[in-house]
Design a protein around this motif. Structure first.
Motif, PDB file in Angstrom:
ATOM      1  N   LEU A  16       0.858  -1.181   0.000  1.00 24.06           N
ATOM      2  CA  LEU A  16       0.000   0.000   0.000  1.00 24.06           C
ATOM      3  C   LEU A  16       0.895   1.232   0.000  1.00 24.06           C
ATOM      4  CD1 LEU A  16      -3.331   0.547   1.674  1.00 24.06           C
ATOM      5  CD2 LEU A  16      -1.639   2.366   1.821  1.00 24.06           C
ATOM      6  N   ARG A  32      -2.343  -0.596  -4.500  1.00 23.11           N
ATOM      7  CA  ARG A  32      -3.203   0.055  -3.505  1.00 23.11           C
ATOM      8  C   ARG A  32      -2.532   1.370  -3.122  1.00 23.11           C
ATOM      9  NH1 ARG A  32      -1.929  -4.723  -2.133  1.00 23.11           N
ATOM     10  NH2 ARG A  32      -3.395  -6.479  -2.098  1.00 23.11           N
ATOM     11  N   ALA A  34      -3.097   5.366  -0.898  1.00 19.16           N
ATOM     12  CA  ALA A  34      -3.867   6.344  -0.133  1.00 19.16           C
ATOM     13  C   ALA A  34      -3.193   7.697  -0.320  1.00 19.16           C
ATOM     14  CB  ALA A  34      -3.905   5.968   1.344  1.00 19.16           C
ATOM     15  N   ARG A  59      -5.929   4.928   8.666  1.00 21.50           N
ATOM     16  CA  ARG A  59      -6.888   4.969   7.544  1.00 21.50           C
ATOM     17  C   ARG A  59      -6.259   4.452   6.254  1.00 21.50           C
ATOM     18  NH1 ARG A  59     -11.509   7.302   9.225  1.00 21.50           N
ATOM     19  NH2 ARG A  59     -11.308   8.589  11.085  1.00 21.50           N
ATOM     20  N   ALA A  60      -4.981   4.744   6.083  1.00 21.75           N
ATOM     21  CA  ALA A  60      -4.288   4.219   4.892  1.00 21.75           C
ATOM     22  C   ALA A  60      -4.248   2.695   4.952  1.00 21.75           C
ATOM     23  CB  ALA A  60      -2.882   4.795   4.810  1.00 21.75           C
ATOM     24  N   THR A  62      -6.164   0.593   6.304  1.00 25.67           N
ATOM     25  CA  THR A  62      -7.440  -0.103   6.102  1.00 25.67           C
ATOM     26  C   THR A  62      -7.618  -0.482   4.627  1.00 25.67           C
ATOM     27  OG1 THR A  62      -8.639   1.971   5.848  1.00 25.67           O
ATOM     28  CG2 THR A  62      -8.622   1.007   8.052  1.00 25.67           C
ATOM     29  N   GLY A  63      -6.848   0.162   3.766  1.00 26.55           N
ATOM     30  CA  GLY A  63      -6.878  -0.174   2.339  1.00 26.55           C
ATOM     31  C   GLY A  63      -6.503  -1.631   2.084  1.00 26.55           C
ATOM     32  N   ASP A  66      -9.896  -3.062   2.529  1.00 27.72           N
ATOM     33  CA  ASP A  66     -11.022  -2.510   1.771  1.00 27.72           C
ATOM     34  C   ASP A  66     -10.836  -2.498   0.255  1.00 27.72           C
ATOM     35  OD1 ASP A  66     -12.116  -2.067   4.213  1.00 27.72           O
ATOM     36  OD2 ASP A  66     -11.607   0.062   4.302  1.00 27.72           O
ATOM     37  N   ILE A  67      -9.574  -2.394  -0.194  1.00 29.48           N
ATOM     38  CA  ILE A  67      -9.350  -2.324  -1.648  1.00 29.48           C
ATOM     39  C   ILE A  67      -9.329  -3.751  -2.196  1.00 29.48           C
ATOM     40  CG2 ILE A  67      -7.784  -1.553  -3.485  1.00 29.48           C
ATOM     41  CD1 ILE A  67      -6.811   0.653  -1.522  1.00 29.48           C
ATOM     42  N   LYS A  68     -10.215  -4.009  -3.121  1.00 29.34           N
ATOM     43  CA  LYS A  68     -10.395  -5.393  -3.586  1.00 29.34           C
ATOM     44  C   LYS A  68      -9.839  -5.668  -4.974  1.00 29.34           C
ATOM     45  CE  LYS A  68     -12.874  -6.406   0.121  1.00 29.34           C
ATOM     46  NZ  LYS A  68     -12.231  -7.107   1.235  1.00 29.34           N
ATOM     47  N   ILE A  74      -7.917   5.399  -5.599  1.00 32.67           N
ATOM     48  CA  ILE A  74      -6.975   5.778  -4.548  1.00 32.67           C
ATOM     49  C   ILE A  74      -7.800   6.249  -3.355  1.00 32.67           C
ATOM     50  CG2 ILE A  74      -5.195   7.468  -3.928  1.00 32.67           C
ATOM     51  CD1 ILE A  74      -4.299   7.391  -6.890  1.00 32.67           C
ATOM     52  N   THR A  75      -7.498   5.736  -2.185  1.00 30.54           N
ATOM     53  CA  THR A  75      -8.218   6.168  -0.979  1.00 30.54           C
ATOM     54  C   THR A  75      -7.863   7.622  -0.691  1.00 30.54           C
ATOM     55  OG1 THR A  75      -8.040   3.919  -0.113  1.00 30.54           O
ATOM     56  CG2 THR A  75      -8.621   5.644   1.460  1.00 30.54           C
TER      57      THR A  75
END
Lengths: 129, 160
Positions: A16, A32, A34, A59-60, A62-63, A66-68, A74-75
């Motif tokens: 990420l 991934r 953020a 929060r980064a 969590t990607g 959450d990112i599938k 981009i978060t």
């Protein structure tokens, strides 16, 4: 950073990327990512602001859950820097080159760092011999 | 409105009569490795491209330095240093390294159970490398080798 992320991912490591230059992140298409809209040098939060730093990194991260699918979105983190004065300087097309000369001499932050690194290197050499 | 760094820097160098910096522009979708564990059970590896080094380690040079530093996560924050070709972005990191090398942040998240653990060494390299070949053939394989040695589950990459 994006090149490294893509390489690691191709070799089995989920990655990420956390950054604060959206156009560079978009161009590099990491698997991934953020984005936090802060001046460069603050991708992991404001200095000495532990709550902000933890919020951004959390929060980064969590990607990872959450990112599938790769590079789809981009978060966009919601943290705000405060004033936007830095944007004018960052966006300026005028002014001098802010890069340091491209030189092969190690650029220590402090003179004492050079002494410490040389001392460690000397100890290492003595051990080898 | 977000800053368009690539356009601004390209024009700035053009005004100065310099050759343009060539950013990496991906032409295809990246590979994908599925996450195998929940974050709370995962060992996280950290890479910062900010040019961080620890007191006692060699600083980076500014001509496409492709070396890596392994910074033990127990290194006192006041012993973390930075050298990077764009030193102008190091003002805050040199006061508080965690705004670009979030070792203490990740340690705190591990303590709270958000992540499983943090690898015992954080990695750093110097971004702003002109040679994409060096990034592909030297920096990336070196980072991979160290992350595999540390048996991490996921890698967080933090850019300058």
């Amino acid at each position: 950073m994006c090149l490294i992320a893509r390489y690691l991912e191709a070799h089995g490591i989920p990655t990420l990327c956390l950054g604060s230059a959206l156009d560079i992140l978009e161009a590099g298409k990491p698997p991934r990512a953020a984005f936090v809209d802060y001046p460069l040098g603050h991708s992991a939060g404001k200095p000495f602001d532990l709550a902000d730093q933890e919020d951004i990194v959390y929060r980064a991260l969590t990607g990872f859950e959450d990112i599938k699918a790769p590079g789809v979105a981009i978060t966009m983190l919601k943290n705000t820097w405060g004033d936007g004065l830095w944007r004018a300087e960052a966006s300026s097309t005028e002014g001098s080159d802010t890069r340091q000369p491209r030189d092969t001499t190690p650029q220590f932050q402090f003179a004492e760092d050079r002494v410490a690194a040389m001392a460690k290197e000397k100890i290492g050499t003595l051990k080898v011999n | 409105m977000h800053v368009n760094y690539m356009e601004a820097i390209r024009k700035r160098y053009e005004n100065l009569g310099y050759q343009s910096y060539r950013w990496f522009i991906a032409e295809n979708a990246p590979a994908w490795s599925a996450v195998q564990k929940p974050l709370s059970k995962s060992k996280i590896g950290l890479l910062s491209t900010s040019g961080a080094y620890a007191l006692g380690q060699m600083a980076y040079h500014y001509k496409d330095d492709s070396s890596i530093r392994e910074i033990p996560i127990e290194t006192p924050t006041h012993d973390i240093r930075f050298s990077h070709i764009t030193e102008n972005y190091l003002v805050s990191p040199r006061k508080d390294p965690n705004c670009i090398l979030p070792i203490e942040t990740l340690k705190s998240l591990a303590k709270k159970g958000v992540i499983g653990s943090l690898a015992s060494t954080a990695l750093s390299c110097m971004g702003g490398t002109y040679s994409q070949r060096k990034v592909r053939e030297e920096i990336a394989p070196s980072v991979l080798e160290k992350f595999m040695r540390d048996d991490i589950d996921c890698a967080l990459l933090v850019s300058m």
